[in-house]
Write a protein that holds these residues in place. Structure first.
Motif, PDB file in Angstrom:
ATOM      1  N   ASP A  18      -6.962   5.079  26.427  1.00 16.58           N
ATOM      2  CA  ASP A  18      -6.861   3.647  26.163  1.00 16.58           C
ATOM      3  C   ASP A  18      -5.390   3.260  26.131  1.00 16.58           C
ATOM      4  N   THR A  19      -4.906   2.707  27.249  1.00 18.97           N
ATOM      5  CA  THR A  19      -3.494   2.360  27.355  1.00 18.97           C
ATOM      6  C   THR A  19      -3.109   1.248  26.392  1.00 18.97           C
ATOM      7  N   LEU A  20      -4.018   0.309  26.166  1.00 16.48           N
ATOM      8  CA  LEU A  20      -3.717  -0.788  25.258  1.00 16.48           C
ATOM      9  C   LEU A  20      -3.526  -0.273  23.830  1.00 16.48           C
ATOM     10  N   ALA A  21      -4.431   0.558  23.356  1.00 19.87           N
ATOM     11  CA  ALA A  21      -4.305   1.110  22.002  1.00 19.87           C
ATOM     12  C   ALA A  21      -3.039   1.948  21.878  1.00 19.87           C
ATOM     13  N   TYR A  22      -2.716   2.707  22.916  1.00 20.97           N
ATOM     14  CA  TYR A  22      -1.504   3.529  22.912  1.00 20.97           C
ATOM     15  C   TYR A  22      -0.263   2.640  22.822  1.00 20.97           C
ATOM     16  N   ALA A  23      -0.221   1.585  23.627  1.00 19.37           N
ATOM     17  CA  ALA A  23       0.926   0.675  23.607  1.00 19.37           C
ATOM     18  C   ALA A  23       1.039  -0.026  22.255  1.00 19.37           C
ATOM     19  N   GLU A  24      -0.076  -0.398  21.680  1.00 22.70           N
ATOM     20  CA  GLU A  24      -0.045  -1.042  20.362  1.00 22.70           C
ATOM     21  C   GLU A  24       0.497  -0.097  19.300  1.00 22.70           C
ATOM     22  N   LYS A  25       0.125   1.160  19.358  1.00 24.81           N
ATOM     23  CA  LYS A  25       0.638   2.151  18.407  1.00 24.81           C
ATOM     24  C   LYS A  25       2.134   2.353  18.584  1.00 24.81           C
ATOM     25  N   LEU A  26       2.590   2.359  19.825  1.00 27.02           N
ATOM     26  CA  LEU A  26       4.025   2.493  20.069  1.00 27.02           C
ATOM     27  C   LEU A  26       4.780   1.294  19.515  1.00 27.02           C
ATOM     28  N   GLU A  27       4.247   0.091  19.716  1.00 29.54           N
ATOM     29  CA  GLU A  27       4.887  -1.109  19.170  1.00 29.54           C
ATOM     30  C   GLU A  27       4.918  -1.060  17.646  1.00 29.54           C
ATOM     31  N   ALA A  28       3.829  -0.576  17.055  1.00 29.81           N
ATOM     32  CA  ALA A  28       3.781  -0.474  15.594  1.00 29.81           C
ATOM     33  C   ALA A  28       4.803   0.537  15.083  1.00 29.81           C
ATOM     34  N   ALA A  29       5.142   1.511  15.908  1.00 24.55           N
ATOM     35  CA  ALA A  29       6.117   2.524  15.523  1.00 24.55           C
ATOM     36  C   ALA A  29       7.550   2.076  15.783  1.00 24.55           C
ATOM     37  N   GLY A  30       7.714   0.887  16.371  1.00 18.96           N
ATOM     38  CA  GLY A  30       9.068   0.375  16.551  1.00 18.96           C
ATOM     39  C   GLY A  30       9.518   0.214  17.988  1.00 18.96           C
ATOM     40  N   PHE A  31       8.697   0.559  18.953  1.00 18.90           N
ATOM     41  CA  PHE A  31       9.056   0.353  20.359  1.00 18.90           C
ATOM     42  C   PHE A  31       8.991  -1.137  20.674  1.00 18.90           C
ATOM     43  N   THR A  32       9.799  -1.562  21.633  1.00 15.46           N
ATOM     44  CA  THR A  32       9.679  -2.949  22.089  1.00 15.46           C
ATOM     45  C   THR A  32       8.426  -3.058  22.939  1.00 15.46           C
ATOM     46  N   HIS A  33       8.017  -4.289  23.185  1.00  8.75           N
ATOM     47  CA  HIS A  33       6.816  -4.509  23.999  1.00  8.75           C
ATOM     48  C   HIS A  33       6.971  -3.876  25.382  1.00  8.75           C
ATOM     49  N   GLU A  34       8.125  -4.074  26.001  1.00  6.15           N
ATOM     50  CA  GLU A  34       8.348  -3.521  27.346  1.00  6.15           C
ATOM     51  C   GLU A  34       8.389  -2.000  27.339  1.00  6.15           C
ATOM     52  N   GLN A  35       8.993  -1.415  26.312  1.00 11.57           N
ATOM     53  CA  GLN A  35       9.018   0.046  26.204  1.00 11.57           C
ATOM     54  C   GLN A  35       7.603   0.602  26.039  1.00 11.57           C
ATOM     55  N   ALA A  36       6.835  -0.031  25.172  1.00 13.66           N
ATOM     56  CA  ALA A  36       5.466   0.426  24.923  1.00 13.66           C
ATOM     57  C   ALA A  36       4.626   0.311  26.187  1.00 13.66           C
ATOM     58  N   LYS A  37       4.752  -0.817  26.884  1.00 12.69           N
ATOM     59  CA  LYS A  37       3.993  -1.028  28.120  1.00 12.69           C
ATOM     60  C   LYS A  37       4.402  -0.001  29.175  1.00 12.69           C
TER      61      LYS A  37
END
Length: 109
Positions: A18-37
């Motif tokens: 699940d790429t969306l859930a993975y990106a959301e977890k990265l954002e929650a950990a402090g990644f920017t939206h573009e980095q997470a995506k």
């Protein structure tokens, strides 16, 4: 619309990522939206390239079955040739031994 919803959600034969859930977890950990995506897309590509699908396994199975059949035919042919050679040498040796025994018997008498 949330840009994270643009991330593809694809299920593979062997694994669900699940790429969306993975990106959301990265954002929650402090990644920017573009980095997470970017991370989610990169990981999705890696998984797609590394996981075998049912079609990959079926193709491998067909290839291995073909190779095994060819190997079996080759081994059978070689065994037949070897059997014929052994019989030829066995019969030849028996005739030679018989001739030797007959010669020795005539020599002795």
């Amino acid at each position: 619309m949330d840009p994270l919803n643009e991330l593809p959600r694809r299920a593979m034969t062997a694994i669900v990522f699940d790429t969306l859930a993975y990106a959301e977890k990265l954002e929650a950990a402090g990644f920017t939206h573009e980095q997470a995506k970017g991370q989610a897309h990169a990981l999705r590509e890696i998984i797609d390239d590394q996981i075998a699908t049912k079609q990959d396994l079926a193709a491998l199975d067909a290839s291995v079955s073909t190779r095994i059949a060819a190997l079996d035919a080759s081994v059978s042919a070689r065994l037949s040739e070897t059997k014929a050679e052994l019989i030829k040498w066995y019969i030849g040796t028996m005739f030679a031994m018989t001739a030797l025994v007959v010669g020795l018997v005539k020599l002795i008498h």
